[in-house]
Design a protein around this motif. Structure first.
Motif, PDB file in Angstrom:
ATOM      1  N   ILE A   1       0.853  -1.181   0.000  1.00  0.00           N
ATOM      2  CA  ILE A   1       0.000   0.000   0.000  1.00  0.00           C
ATOM      3  C   ILE A   1       0.892   1.234   0.000  1.00  0.00           C
ATOM      4  CG2 ILE A   1      -1.763   1.290   1.262  1.00  0.00           C
ATOM      5  CD1 ILE A   1      -2.688  -1.445   2.390  1.00  0.00           C
ATOM      6  N   ILE A   2       0.679   2.074  -1.000  1.00  0.00           N
ATOM      7  CA  ILE A   2       1.473   3.301  -1.160  1.00  0.00           C
ATOM      8  C   ILE A   2       0.507   4.475  -1.085  1.00  0.00           C
ATOM      9  CG2 ILE A   2       2.973   4.592  -2.713  1.00  0.00           C
ATOM     10  CD1 ILE A   2       3.921   1.895  -3.834  1.00  0.00           C
ATOM     11  N   GLY A   3       0.819   5.459  -0.263  1.00  0.00           N
ATOM     12  CA  GLY A   3      -0.060   6.606  -0.034  1.00  0.00           C
ATOM     13  C   GLY A   3      -0.056   7.616  -1.170  1.00  0.00           C
ATOM     14  N   ASP A   4      -0.618   8.777  -0.885  1.00  0.00           N
ATOM     15  CA  ASP A   4      -0.705   9.875  -1.849  1.00  0.00           C
ATOM     16  C   ASP A   4       0.616  10.640  -1.913  1.00  0.00           C
ATOM     17  OD1 ASP A   4      -3.389   9.246  -2.185  1.00  0.00           O
ATOM     18  OD2 ASP A   4      -4.077  10.738  -0.735  1.00  0.00           O
ATOM     19  N   ASN A   5       0.876  11.257  -3.059  1.00  0.00           N
ATOM     20  CA  ASN A   5       2.026  12.144  -3.272  1.00  0.00           C
ATOM     21  C   ASN A   5       3.352  11.444  -2.993  1.00  0.00           C
ATOM     22  OD1 ASN A   5       0.144  14.286  -3.753  1.00  0.00           O
ATOM     23  ND2 ASN A   5      -0.093  14.440  -1.537  1.00  0.00           N
ATOM     24  N   VAL A   6       3.543  10.286  -3.594  1.00  0.00           N
ATOM     25  CA  VAL A   6       4.771   9.511  -3.425  1.00  0.00           C
ATOM     26  C   VAL A   6       5.566   9.547  -4.723  1.00  0.00           C
ATOM     27  CG1 VAL A   6       5.719   7.205  -2.983  1.00  0.00           C
ATOM     28  CG2 VAL A   6       3.760   8.016  -1.666  1.00  0.00           C
ATOM     29  N   GLU A   7       6.887   9.750  -4.599  1.00  0.00           N
ATOM     30  CA  GLU A   7       7.792   9.721  -5.746  1.00  0.00           C
ATOM     31  C   GLU A   7       8.798   8.613  -5.540  1.00  0.00           C
ATOM     32  OE1 GLU A   7       9.622  13.241  -7.263  1.00  0.00           O
ATOM     33  OE2 GLU A   7       8.032  14.512  -6.439  1.00  0.00           O
ATOM     34  N   VAL A   8       9.035   7.831  -6.591  1.00  0.00           N
ATOM     35  CA  VAL A   8       9.998   6.740  -6.543  1.00  0.00           C
ATOM     36  C   VAL A   8      11.115   7.061  -7.535  1.00  0.00           C
ATOM     37  CG1 VAL A   8      10.358   4.273  -6.897  1.00  0.00           C
ATOM     38  CG2 VAL A   8       8.203   5.078  -5.919  1.00  0.00           C
ATOM     39  N   GLY A   9      12.343   7.121  -7.042  1.00  0.00           N
ATOM     40  CA  GLY A   9      13.488   7.474  -7.869  1.00  0.00           C
ATOM     41  C   GLY A   9      13.908   6.357  -8.802  1.00  0.00           C
TER      42      GLY A   9
ATOM     43  N   GLY B   1       3.786   5.531   3.486  1.00  0.00           N
ATOM     44  CA  GLY B   1       2.874   6.614   3.838  1.00  0.00           C
ATOM     45  C   GLY B   1       2.697   7.661   2.763  1.00  0.00           C
ATOM     46  N   ASN B   2       1.998   8.715   3.125  1.00  0.00           N
ATOM     47  CA  ASN B   2       1.764   9.854   2.233  1.00  0.00           C
ATOM     48  C   ASN B   2       2.979  10.775   2.223  1.00  0.00           C
ATOM     49  OD1 ASN B   2      -0.983   9.126   1.711  1.00  0.00           O
ATOM     50  ND2 ASN B   2      -1.517   9.949   3.720  1.00  0.00           N
ATOM     51  N   ASN B   3       3.150  11.506   1.115  1.00  0.00           N
ATOM     52  CA  ASN B   3       4.201  12.522   0.982  1.00  0.00           C
ATOM     53  C   ASN B   3       5.588  11.937   1.238  1.00  0.00           C
ATOM     54  OD1 ASN B   3       2.099  14.498   0.659  1.00  0.00           O
ATOM     55  ND2 ASN B   3       1.841  14.407   2.875  1.00  0.00           N
ATOM     56  N   VAL B   4       5.888  10.831   0.565  1.00  0.00           N
ATOM     57  CA  VAL B   4       7.173  10.151   0.720  1.00  0.00           C
ATOM     58  C   VAL B   4       7.961  10.286  -0.580  1.00  0.00           C
ATOM     59  CG1 VAL B   4       8.276   7.899   1.025  1.00  0.00           C
ATOM     60  CG2 VAL B   4       6.317   8.520   2.442  1.00  0.00           C
ATOM     61  N   THR B   5       9.242  10.564  -0.444  1.00  0.00           N
ATOM     62  CA  THR B   5      10.152  10.575  -1.582  1.00  0.00           C
ATOM     63  C   THR B   5      11.169   9.468  -1.369  1.00  0.00           C
ATOM     64  OG1 THR B   5       9.898  12.965  -1.859  1.00  0.00           O
ATOM     65  CG2 THR B   5      11.829  11.944  -2.877  1.00  0.00           C
ATOM     66  N   ILE B   6      11.274   8.580  -2.356  1.00  0.00           N
ATOM     67  CA  ILE B   6      12.235   7.478  -2.296  1.00  0.00           C
ATOM     68  C   ILE B   6      13.342   7.803  -3.289  1.00  0.00           C
ATOM     69  CG2 ILE B   6      12.561   5.016  -2.716  1.00  0.00           C
ATOM     70  CD1 ILE B   6       9.588   4.662  -1.898  1.00  0.00           C
TER      71      ILE B   6
ATOM     72  N   ASN C   1       8.181  -0.845   6.156  1.00  0.00           N
ATOM     73  CA  ASN C   1       7.218   0.253   6.137  1.00  0.00           C
ATOM     74  C   ASN C   1       7.926   1.602   6.230  1.00  0.00           C
ATOM     75  OD1 ASN C   1       5.208  -1.666   6.065  1.00  0.00           O
ATOM     76  ND2 ASN C   1       4.759  -1.529   8.239  1.00  0.00           N
ATOM     77  N   ILE C   2       7.317   2.621   5.602  1.00  0.00           N
ATOM     78  CA  ILE C   2       7.864   3.981   5.642  1.00  0.00           C
ATOM     79  C   ILE C   2       6.753   4.903   6.135  1.00  0.00           C
ATOM     80  CG2 ILE C   2       8.822   5.858   4.271  1.00  0.00           C
ATOM     81  CD1 ILE C   2       9.853   3.730   2.319  1.00  0.00           C
ATOM     82  N   PRO C   3       7.027   5.715   7.166  1.00  0.00           N
ATOM     83  CA  PRO C   3       5.989   6.613   7.696  1.00  0.00           C
ATOM     84  C   PRO C   3       5.728   7.801   6.757  1.00  0.00           C
ATOM     85  CG  PRO C   3       8.047   6.946   8.863  1.00  0.00           C
ATOM     86  CD  PRO C   3       8.268   5.794   7.924  1.00  0.00           C
ATOM     87  N   ASP C   4       4.634   8.503   7.010  1.00  0.00           N
ATOM     88  CA  ASP C   4       4.283   9.709   6.250  1.00  0.00           C
ATOM     89  C   ASP C   4       5.412  10.739   6.312  1.00  0.00           C
ATOM     90  OD1 ASP C   4       1.803   8.589   5.839  1.00  0.00           O
ATOM     91  OD2 ASP C   4       0.740   9.898   7.230  1.00  0.00           O
ATOM     92  N   ASN C   5       5.453  11.595   5.302  1.00  0.00           N
ATOM     93  CA  ASN C   5       6.356  12.751   5.255  1.00  0.00           C
ATOM     94  C   ASN C   5       7.821  12.375   5.441  1.00  0.00           C
ATOM     95  OD1 ASN C   5       4.018  14.477   5.066  1.00  0.00           O
ATOM     96  ND2 ASN C   5       3.741  14.108   7.260  1.00  0.00           N
ATOM     97  N   SER C   6       8.265  11.375   4.694  1.00  0.00           N
ATOM     98  CA  SER C   6       9.647  10.900   4.813  1.00  0.00           C
ATOM     99  C   SER C   6      10.392  11.019   3.500  1.00  0.00           C
ATOM    100  CB  SER C   6       9.666   9.428   5.238  1.00  0.00           C
ATOM    101  OG  SER C   6       9.043   9.247   6.474  1.00  0.00           O
ATOM    102  N   VAL C   7      11.690  11.157   3.614  1.00  0.00           N
ATOM    103  CA  VAL C   7      12.600  11.034   2.473  1.00  0.00           C
ATOM    104  C   VAL C   7      13.470   9.828   2.786  1.00  0.00           C
ATOM    105  CG1 VAL C   7      14.478  12.084   1.193  1.00  0.00           C
ATOM    106  CG2 VAL C   7      12.596  13.507   2.016  1.00  0.00           C
TER     107      VAL C   7
END
Length: 185
Positions: free
Chosen positions: A132-140, A153-158, A167-173
């Protein structure tokens, strides 16, 4: 989803990804942009595949698989028909992108070339296998997201060339640290 919800979802996705407009959805505008702008054709056809696949008809599901095979051949991008993706999908470069059908992705998802999102296949069947991948996620570029029952989570940049298996929490890089070693001979 019910048929009306599927249709509404299709229209919203095509409006945001193919029409790229705030105007109300229109098939005429959508067809015009899909065939005038080559960079929008993949999204057009993949959204049609997703709609057909989620129908109750075996014939339409079969048609969805057939269209998806042609998309894979043409764009070298495999997003399985069972994948659920919210409006705003952006594939930066159509080269070796793979997304497993057990993935549920929110709105405004951006993925770059040579990236994989998939399950490990080692589940003990006690939990549903989903990523499950949240909203506003970018995958490099060159990233790999592999696991069973992962939540991003939401607002994650990978970052590019990252390996994600937890798992990755919201608002993470998130990025995988790499060390380059150069040894003179």
């Amino acid at each position: 989803m019910k048929k009306d919800e599927l249709k509404k979802h299709l229209h919203e996705c095509l409006r945001r990804e193919v029409m790229i407009s705030d105007k109300p959805f229109s098939w005429v505008r959508t067809f015009h942009k899909a065939f005038k702008c080559p960079d929008r054709r993949f999204n057009f056809w993949w959204r049609i595949v997703s709609f057909l696949y989620n129908s109750d008809s075996r014939l339409l599901k079969k048609m969805a698989h057939r269209i998806n095979r042609k998309l894979i051949q043409k764009y070298n991008t495999e997003i399985q028909p069972g994948t659920q993706i919210g409006p705003g999908l952006k594939v930066s470069h159509f080269l070796s992108v793979v997304i497993n059908g057990c993935t549920v992705i929110g709105c405004n998802f951006k993925i770059r070339q040579n990236s994989t999102i998939g399950i490990s296949g080692r589940s003990d069947n006690s939990m549903p296998v989903r990523i499950i991948i949240g909203d506003n996620v970018e995958v490099g570029a060159g990233s790999c997201i592999i696991g069973d029952s992962l939540i991003i989570g939401n607002n994650v940049t990978i970052g590019a060339m990252s390996f994600i298996n937890q798992n990755i929490p919201d608002n993470s890089v998130v990025y995988t640290e790499k060390m380059q070693v150069i040894r003179p001979e």
